[in-house]
Design a protein around this motif. Structure first.
Motif, mmCIF file in Angstrom:
data_model
loop_
_atom_site.group_PDB
_atom_site.id
_atom_site.type_symbol
_atom_site.label_atom_id
_atom_site.label_comp_id
_atom_site.label_asym_id
_atom_site.label_seq_id
_atom_site.Cartn_x
_atom_site.Cartn_y
_atom_site.Cartn_z
ATOM 1 N N SER A 153 4.302 34.880 47.204
ATOM 2 C CA SER A 153 5.085 34.640 48.412
ATOM 3 C C SER A 153 6.323 35.521 48.475
ATOM 4 C CB SER A 153 5.527 33.173 48.478
ATOM 5 O OG SER A 153 4.415 32.331 48.576
ATOM 6 N N TYR A 154 6.631 36.221 47.391
ATOM 7 C CA TYR A 154 7.829 37.046 47.309
ATOM 8 C C TYR A 154 7.458 38.509 47.132
ATOM 9 C CZ TYR A 154 10.001 32.536 46.616
ATOM 10 O OH TYR A 154 10.414 31.245 46.793
ATOM 11 N N GLY A 155 8.429 39.358 47.347
ATOM 12 C CA GLY A 155 8.238 40.794 47.182
ATOM 13 C C GLY A 155 8.522 41.231 45.760
ATOM 14 N N PRO A 156 8.696 42.549 45.569
ATOM 15 C CA PRO A 156 8.941 43.066 44.227
ATOM 16 C C PRO A 156 10.323 42.673 43.700
ATOM 17 C CG PRO A 156 9.201 44.803 45.848
ATOM 18 C CD PRO A 156 8.682 43.602 46.578
ATOM 19 N N LYS A 157 10.506 42.838 42.420
ATOM 20 C CA LYS A 157 11.797 42.593 41.789
ATOM 21 C C LYS A 157 12.707 43.786 42.061
ATOM 22 C CE LYS A 157 13.641 41.066 37.371
ATOM 23 N NZ LYS A 157 13.294 40.739 35.988
ATOM 24 N N CYS A 158 13.929 43.514 42.457
ATOM 25 C CA CYS A 158 14.889 44.571 42.744
ATOM 26 C C CYS A 158 15.327 45.225 41.437
ATOM 27 C CB CYS A 158 16.101 44.002 43.474
ATOM 28 S SG CYS A 158 17.379 45.218 43.840
ATOM 29 N N LYS A 159 15.255 46.533 41.393
ATOM 30 C CA LYS A 159 15.632 47.257 40.180
ATOM 31 C C LYS A 159 17.146 47.316 39.989
ATOM 32 C CE LYS A 159 11.438 49.977 40.042
ATOM 33 N NZ LYS A 159 10.825 51.293 40.220
ATOM 34 N N LYS A 160 17.901 47.068 41.057
ATOM 35 C CA LYS A 160 19.359 47.119 40.969
ATOM 36 C C LYS A 160 19.953 45.796 40.474
ATOM 37 C CE LYS A 160 23.471 48.259 43.664
ATOM 38 N NZ LYS A 160 23.960 48.619 45.009
ATOM 39 N N CYS A 161 19.546 44.680 41.094
ATOM 40 C CA CYS A 161 20.167 43.387 40.743
ATOM 41 C C CYS A 161 19.225 42.418 40.024
ATOM 42 C CB CYS A 161 20.736 42.719 41.988
ATOM 43 S SG CYS A 161 19.487 42.066 43.119
ATOM 44 N N GLY A 162 17.922 42.698 40.051
ATOM 45 C CA GLY A 162 16.970 41.841 39.351
ATOM 46 C C GLY A 162 16.423 40.673 40.156
ATOM 47 N N LYS A 163 16.913 40.466 41.367
ATOM 48 C CA LYS A 163 16.405 39.381 42.211
ATOM 49 C C LYS A 163 15.110 39.835 42.888
ATOM 50 C CE LYS A 163 20.418 36.953 42.329
ATOM 51 N NZ LYS A 163 20.638 35.680 41.812
ATOM 52 N N LEU A 164 14.343 38.856 43.368
ATOM 53 C CA LEU A 164 13.111 39.175 44.086
ATOM 54 C C LEU A 164 13.413 39.454 45.553
ATOM 55 C CD1 LEU A 164 10.736 36.427 42.674
ATOM 56 C CD2 LEU A 164 10.796 38.846 42.041
ATOM 57 N N PHE A 165 12.692 40.402 46.141
ATOM 58 C CA PHE A 165 12.758 40.575 47.586
ATOM 59 C C PHE A 165 12.197 39.288 48.193
ATOM 60 C CE2 PHE A 165 13.730 44.720 46.417
ATOM 61 C CZ PHE A 165 13.849 45.589 47.497
ATOM 62 N N ARG A 166 12.741 38.814 49.298
ATOM 63 C CA ARG A 166 12.406 37.495 49.829
ATOM 64 C C ARG A 166 10.958 37.323 50.258
ATOM 65 N NH1 ARG A 166 17.448 34.979 53.129
ATOM 66 N NH2 ARG A 166 18.773 34.735 51.311
ATOM 67 N N THR A 167 10.330 38.397 50.738
ATOM 68 C CA THR A 167 8.933 38.322 51.149
ATOM 69 C C THR A 167 8.233 39.612 50.740
ATOM 70 O OG1 THR A 167 9.160 39.391 53.319
ATOM 71 C CG2 THR A 167 9.582 37.008 53.228
ATOM 72 N N PRO A 168 6.916 39.628 50.726
ATOM 73 C CA PRO A 168 6.204 40.871 50.436
ATOM 74 C C PRO A 168 6.480 41.959 51.486
ATOM 75 C CG PRO A 168 4.720 39.009 50.172
ATOM 76 C CD PRO A 168 5.988 38.483 50.797
ATOM 77 N N GLN A 169 6.893 41.573 52.696
ATOM 78 C CA GLN A 169 7.163 42.536 53.761
ATOM 79 C C GLN A 169 8.629 42.962 53.833
ATOM 80 O OE1 GLN A 169 5.675 39.444 54.481
ATOM 81 N NE2 GLN A 169 3.625 40.243 54.270
ATOM 82 N N ALA A 170 9.494 42.416 52.984
ATOM 83 C CA ALA A 170 10.932 42.708 53.038
ATOM 84 C C ALA A 170 11.199 44.198 52.842
ATOM 85 C CB ALA A 170 11.662 41.903 51.976
ATOM 86 N N LYS A 171 12.145 44.699 53.614
ATOM 87 C CA LYS A 171 12.501 46.118 53.558
ATOM 88 C C LYS A 171 13.729 46.365 52.670
ATOM 89 C CE LYS A 171 9.504 47.325 56.760
ATOM 90 N NZ LYS A 171 8.172 47.461 56.310
ATOM 91 N N PHE A 172 14.477 45.298 52.366
ATOM 92 C CA PHE A 172 15.646 45.449 51.501
ATOM 93 C C PHE A 172 15.920 44.145 50.754
ATOM 94 C CE2 PHE A 172 17.262 43.807 55.461
ATOM 95 C CZ PHE A 172 18.251 42.912 55.086
ATOM 96 N N CYS A 173 16.668 44.257 49.673
ATOM 97 C CA CYS A 173 17.063 43.099 48.868
ATOM 98 C C CYS A 173 18.258 42.436 49.537
ATOM 99 C CB CYS A 173 17.428 43.558 47.457
ATOM 100 S SG CYS A 173 18.071 42.241 46.408
ATOM 101 N N VAL A 174 18.155 41.155 49.842
ATOM 102 C CA VAL A 174 19.262 40.470 50.507
ATOM 103 C C VAL A 174 20.434 40.218 49.563
ATOM 104 C CG1 VAL A 174 17.841 39.400 52.283
ATOM 105 C CG2 VAL A 174 18.280 38.168 50.177
ATOM 106 N N ALA A 175 20.184 40.250 48.265
ATOM 107 C CA ALA A 175 21.258 39.996 47.309
ATOM 108 C C ALA A 175 22.198 41.192 47.161
ATOM 109 C CB ALA A 175 20.665 39.634 45.949
ATOM 110 N N CYS A 176 21.647 42.401 47.147
ATOM 111 C CA CYS A 176 22.488 43.574 46.908
ATOM 112 C C CYS A 176 22.356 44.668 47.959
ATOM 113 C CB CYS A 176 22.212 44.153 45.522
ATOM 114 S SG CYS A 176 20.605 44.969 45.374
ATOM 115 N N GLY A 177 21.362 44.566 48.846
ATOM 116 C CA GLY A 177 21.208 45.544 49.908
ATOM 117 C C GLY A 177 20.350 46.748 49.589
#
Length: 99
Positions: free
Chosen positions: A68-92
């Motif tokens: 249900s989630y996207g890839p792990k962000c390489k900058k902050c380590g959080k998951l992208f909110r959805t598989p279709q997300a274009k950016f990480c909401v935690a760090c941008g």
């Protein structure tokens, strides 16, 4: 997070538990915590067996399906909110920067 094989084992138990809670509430005219306390914990037991985490609430388990989630962000380590997300909401960080 549960992979698809684990989710396939847990999902029917969650659906069954919700059905049992609704039926218990209708029969006993009680609140949700009372019904949850008196319904069988098969989903909780299965989740504990799969993950090792004890006493996880049913409502939380629905959000632990990894697909249900996207890839792990390489900058902050959080998951992208959805598989279709274009950016990480935690760090941008954008999906392109994350590649």
């Amino acid at each position: 997070m549960l992979d698809e094989a684990e989710w396939e084992q847990l999902s029917p138990l969650l659906t069954d538990t919700i059905t049992k809670i609704k039926a218990y509430r209708a029969e006993h005219n009680c609140d949700i915590p009372t019904a949850r306390a008196n319904c069988s914990p098969e989903a909780v037991a299965k989740f504990e067996k799969l993950t090792g985490y004890k006493n996880m609430g049913y409502d939380v388990m629905f959000y632990l399906r990894r697909s249900s989630y996207g890839p792990k962000c390489k900058k902050c380590g959080k998951l992208f909110r959805t598989p279709q997300a274009k950016f990480c909401v935690a760090c941008g960080q954008t999906l392109e920067q994350n590649a």
